[in-house]
Design a protein around this motif. Sequence first.
Motif, short mmCIF file in Angstrom:
data_model
loop_
_atom_site.label_atom_id
_atom_site.label_comp_id
_atom_site.label_asym_id
_atom_site.label_seq_id
_atom_site.Cartn_x
_atom_site.Cartn_y
_atom_site.Cartn_z
N GLU A 13 1.24 -1.34 -0.19
CA GLU A 13 -0.36 -0.17 -0.07
C GLU A 13 0.89 1.22 -0.16
OE1 GLU A 13 -3.76 1.92 0.78
OE2 GLU A 13 -3.42 -0.17 0.13
N ALA A 14 2.24 1.63 0.46
CA ALA A 14 2.51 1.77 0.87
C ALA A 14 3.53 2.62 -0.09
CB ALA A 14 3.21 2.05 1.73
N GLY A 15 4.00 1.80 -1.20
CA GLY A 15 4.68 1.41 -2.34
C GLY A 15 3.48 2.64 -3.67
N PHE A 18 3.17 6.00 -2.61
CA PHE A 18 4.79 6.26 -3.10
C PHE A 18 4.22 6.85 -4.79
CE2 PHE A 18 8.51 6.55 -4.65
CZ PHE A 18 9.28 7.22 -4.06
N HIS A 19 4.25 5.40 -5.26
CA HIS A 19 3.89 5.47 -6.86
C HIS A 19 3.10 6.65 -8.06
CE1 HIS A 19 6.85 2.81 -8.59
NE2 HIS A 19 6.38 2.30 -6.93
N LEU A 22 4.15 10.09 -6.74
CA LEU A 22 5.96 10.98 -7.82
C LEU A 22 4.72 10.95 -8.96
CD1 LEU A 22 8.21 10.88 -7.58
CD2 LEU A 22 8.78 8.87 -7.79
N GLY A 23 3.96 10.26 -9.40
CA GLY A 23 3.39 9.92 -10.82
C GLY A 23 2.58 11.69 -11.17
N LEU A 24 2.47 12.28 -10.24
CA LEU A 24 1.79 13.62 -9.93
C LEU A 24 2.62 14.53 -10.05
CD1 LEU A 24 -1.43 13.44 -6.78
CD2 LEU A 24 -1.35 13.63 -9.31
N LEU A 25 4.29 14.24 -10.34
CA LEU A 25 4.97 15.40 -9.60
C LEU A 25 5.44 15.72 -11.49
CD1 LEU A 25 7.45 14.65 -6.97
CD2 LEU A 25 5.57 16.45 -6.79
#
Length: 56
Positions: A13-15, A18-19, A22-25
Amino acid sequence: MDQGQQLAAAAGEAGRLFHFLLGLLPDWVQWTFIGLGGAWLLYLGATKLRRRLAGS
């Protein structure tokens, strides 16, 4: 054994979170984070090796 499965589910779930974040950046920020993370891992490995060699 139940706890091990719960920990694995929490790590997955944490992974995913995070993805997602990170995809929003923008791409350049993503590559900067990846580069900094890689540099940090290299630094940790070099420090560990240096301490091991100094202790011998």
